[in-house]
Design a protein around this motif. Structure first.
Motif, mmCIF file in Angstrom:
data_model
loop_
_atom_site.group_PDB
_atom_site.id
_atom_site.type_symbol
_atom_site.label_atom_id
_atom_site.label_comp_id
_atom_site.label_asym_id
_atom_site.label_seq_id
_atom_site.Cartn_x
_atom_site.Cartn_y
_atom_site.Cartn_z
ATOM 1 N N GLY A 1 -41.545 40.305 -21.694
ATOM 2 C CA GLY A 1 -42.384 39.774 -21.353
ATOM 3 C C GLY A 1 -42.799 40.876 -20.397
ATOM 4 N N GLY A 2 -44.230 41.601 -19.696
ATOM 5 C CA GLY A 2 -44.802 43.188 -18.912
ATOM 6 C C GLY A 2 -45.752 43.007 -18.103
ATOM 7 N N ILE A 3 -45.683 43.647 -17.145
ATOM 8 C CA ILE A 3 -47.156 43.951 -15.990
ATOM 9 C C ILE A 3 -47.144 45.599 -16.587
ATOM 10 C CG2 ILE A 3 -45.635 44.645 -14.227
ATOM 11 C CD1 ILE A 3 -47.933 42.696 -13.317
ATOM 12 N N THR A 4 -48.668 45.915 -16.604
ATOM 13 C CA THR A 4 -49.080 46.948 -16.944
ATOM 14 C C THR A 4 -50.290 47.396 -15.775
ATOM 15 O OG1 THR A 4 -50.201 46.592 -18.801
ATOM 16 C CG2 THR A 4 -48.106 47.174 -19.529
ATOM 17 N N PHE A 5 -50.151 48.699 -15.201
ATOM 18 C CA PHE A 5 -51.565 49.152 -14.636
ATOM 19 C C PHE A 5 -52.049 50.423 -15.221
ATOM 20 C CE2 PHE A 5 -48.240 46.751 -11.967
ATOM 21 C CZ PHE A 5 -48.648 45.504 -11.506
ATOM 22 N N GLN A 6 -53.063 50.543 -14.954
ATOM 23 C CA GLN A 6 -53.476 52.052 -16.073
ATOM 24 C C GLN A 6 -54.859 51.777 -15.081
ATOM 25 O OE1 GLN A 6 -54.363 51.258 -20.314
ATOM 26 N NE2 GLN A 6 -54.892 54.035 -20.913
ATOM 27 N N THR A 7 -55.611 53.194 -14.893
ATOM 28 C CA THR A 7 -56.240 53.131 -14.281
ATOM 29 C C THR A 7 -56.716 55.474 -14.998
ATOM 30 O OG1 THR A 7 -55.308 55.798 -12.305
ATOM 31 C CG2 THR A 7 -55.893 53.227 -11.711
ATOM 32 N N ASN B 1 -62.219 53.610 -13.817
ATOM 33 C CA ASN B 1 -62.156 52.456 -14.407
ATOM 34 C C ASN B 1 -60.544 52.066 -14.038
ATOM 35 O OD1 ASN B 1 -64.250 52.474 -15.935
ATOM 36 N ND2 ASN B 1 -63.460 54.459 -16.797
ATOM 37 N N SER B 2 -59.957 50.959 -14.282
ATOM 38 C CA SER B 2 -58.753 50.394 -14.060
ATOM 39 C C SER B 2 -58.488 49.438 -15.299
ATOM 40 C CB SER B 2 -58.929 50.545 -12.208
ATOM 41 O OG SER B 2 -59.434 49.371 -11.663
ATOM 42 N N MET B 3 -57.252 48.917 -15.017
ATOM 43 C CA MET B 3 -57.131 48.153 -15.926
ATOM 44 C C MET B 3 -55.646 47.432 -15.627
ATOM 45 S SD MET B 3 -57.274 47.358 -20.125
ATOM 46 C CE MET B 3 -55.833 48.366 -20.545
ATOM 47 N N PHE B 4 -55.817 45.910 -15.426
ATOM 48 C CA PHE B 4 -54.301 45.302 -15.759
ATOM 49 C C PHE B 4 -54.082 44.591 -15.903
ATOM 50 C CE2 PHE B 4 -52.264 41.663 -13.362
ATOM 51 C CZ PHE B 4 -51.632 41.535 -12.754
ATOM 52 N N SER B 5 -52.821 44.460 -16.754
ATOM 53 C CA SER B 5 -52.641 43.389 -17.662
ATOM 54 C C SER B 5 -51.391 42.267 -18.042
ATOM 55 C CB SER B 5 -52.843 44.162 -19.090
ATOM 56 O OG SER B 5 -53.417 44.851 -19.044
ATOM 57 N N LEU B 6 -51.228 41.129 -18.597
ATOM 58 C CA LEU B 6 -49.386 40.209 -18.170
ATOM 59 C C LEU B 6 -49.322 40.268 -19.907
ATOM 60 C CD1 LEU B 6 -50.325 37.503 -15.921
ATOM 61 C CD2 LEU B 6 -48.846 39.984 -15.739
ATOM 62 N N LEU B 7 -48.051 40.738 -19.980
ATOM 63 C CA LEU B 7 -48.236 39.921 -21.735
ATOM 64 C C LEU B 7 -46.736 39.813 -21.625
ATOM 65 C CD1 LEU B 7 -45.690 42.763 -22.322
ATOM 66 C CD2 LEU B 7 -47.512 44.395 -21.977
ATOM 67 N N GLY B 8 -46.573 39.166 -23.000
ATOM 68 C CA GLY B 8 -45.431 38.307 -23.374
ATOM 69 C C GLY B 8 -45.203 38.158 -25.086
ATOM 70 N N ARG B 9 -43.947 37.824 -25.424
ATOM 71 C CA ARG B 9 -43.925 37.429 -26.605
ATOM 72 C C ARG B 9 -42.751 36.985 -27.018
ATOM 73 N NH1 ARG B 9 -42.629 42.587 -28.690
ATOM 74 N NH2 ARG B 9 -40.469 42.379 -28.685
ATOM 75 N N LEU B 10 -42.422 35.905 -27.829
ATOM 76 C CA LEU B 10 -41.463 34.413 -28.050
ATOM 77 C C LEU B 10 -40.964 34.545 -29.128
ATOM 78 C CD1 LEU B 10 -39.066 33.056 -26.860
ATOM 79 C CD2 LEU B 10 -40.897 30.973 -26.592
ATOM 80 N N ASN B 11 -39.727 35.033 -29.948
ATOM 81 C CA ASN B 11 -39.412 35.138 -30.942
ATOM 82 C C ASN B 11 -38.445 33.686 -31.461
ATOM 83 O OD1 ASN B 11 -41.521 36.407 -32.232
ATOM 84 N ND2 ASN B 11 -40.346 38.843 -31.360
#
Length: 300
Positions: A244-250, A290-300
């Motif tokens: 699981g993760g969270i990212t911030f980008q500008t 520009n700015s971007m906020f993202s949530l990510l997840g992966r399950l194996n």
């Protein structure tokens, strides 16, 4: 050859793209080989120096480089300085950190002359007139703007300078079956284009104009932060992993351009733009973000 060029130009009369026609029986006796005048060998120099090492808990790699490349068209070249450093260290059984930095600076001497332009230039046109000055007009050819490839090559300055810094650092913690990692990165770049045409350029002489120049600057900044948590477990013949993760980008970008015409002095180059009359100075600018906020997840 001059005869081949004259035949090629005459063939364009039938196509309607020009009205001028050479008299094939009355061509100038001397011919100019523009390729010999404007093209030369283009040597390249490339130096690389690196060092690496470390201890049980720390590893490092450092490198530096220099590249120099001449263009096949005279007065064109490219130069680059670069440096890179990677360092990884384990602070404890739990924490690990590292940093990666890359620096570069390039300098390009550009040219307004294209290779195709050299191949298509009129060989019946001399580079210099009988007084040793750049030829302004062609012999009977429909070239009335005063252009001269050699003059453009030797008199017009067109330089691009770019600097860039890429930096990335991370912190990682191993907490049993969990691994947490946070990274912070930045991309910083600056570009500047200087272009200056002196009053002595043939087109300016023919059109009775003074010098002109421009400065174009662009700056951009990109920032990125990523935070992830990874879990893994094995159950006999089975395994499971989750991320699981969270990212911030500008990112931001800004540009400015200054132009000046009728500059009364050639000596200062682009740094003399302020000498131009006020009604011959123009400026423009731009900015974007520009700015971007993202949530990510992966399950194996």
């Amino acid at each position: 050859t001059g005869t081949e060029y004259a035949n090629w130009r005459n063939s364009k009369v039938a196509a309607g793209s020009t009205t001028f026609q050479f008299d094939l029986n009355n061509l100038p006796g001397e011919e100019t080989n523009w390729q010999d005048i404007l093209i030369h060998d283009a040597p390249m120099t490339d130096y690389q120096l690196s060092a690496s090492g470390g201890s049980e808990n720390t590893q490092y790699y450092i490198s530096a480089g220099y590249l120099s490349q001449d263009g096949i068209v005279k007065n064109t070249d490219f130069e680059r300085y670069s440096m890179r450093a990677n360092i990884d260290t384990r602070l404890s059984k739990i924490f690990k950190t590292g940093v990666n930095i890359s620096l570069s600076r390039t300098n390009s001497n550009n040219n307004n002359i294209s290779f195709n332009g050299i191949l298509q230039e009129d060989p019946l046109k001399p580079a210099y007139d009988e007084d040793g000055n750049y030829t302004i007009n062609n012999f009977g050819f429909d070239n009335k703007n005063g252009s001269n490839l050699l003059a453009a090559n030797e008199l017009i300055d067109n330089e691009t300078i770019k600097s860039r810094v890429l930096a990335n650092t991370y912190v990682q913690a191993e907490l049993g079956k969990f691994i947490w990692k946070s990274t912070f990165g930045g991309d910083f770049s600056f570009a500047r284009i200087n272009e200056f045409t002196p009053s002595t350029y043939t087109v300016n002489i023919l059109q009775n104009r003074l010098a002109e120049g421009s400065i174009d600057q662009d700056t951009s900044v990109g920032l990125l932060n990523e935070n992830t948590l990874n879990y893994s477990e094995t159950f006999g013949n089975h395994s499971i992993s989750a991320l699981g993760g969270i990212t911030f980008q500008t990112s931001t970008s800004e540009s400015t351009m200054q132009k000046g015409k009728e500059i009364p002095s050639d000596g200062g180059g682009v740094y003399g733009l302020g000498l131009a009359p006020q009604d011959q100075i123009s400026m423009s600018s731009g900015y974007s973000e520009n700015s971007m906020f993202s949530l990510l997840g992966r399950l194996n």
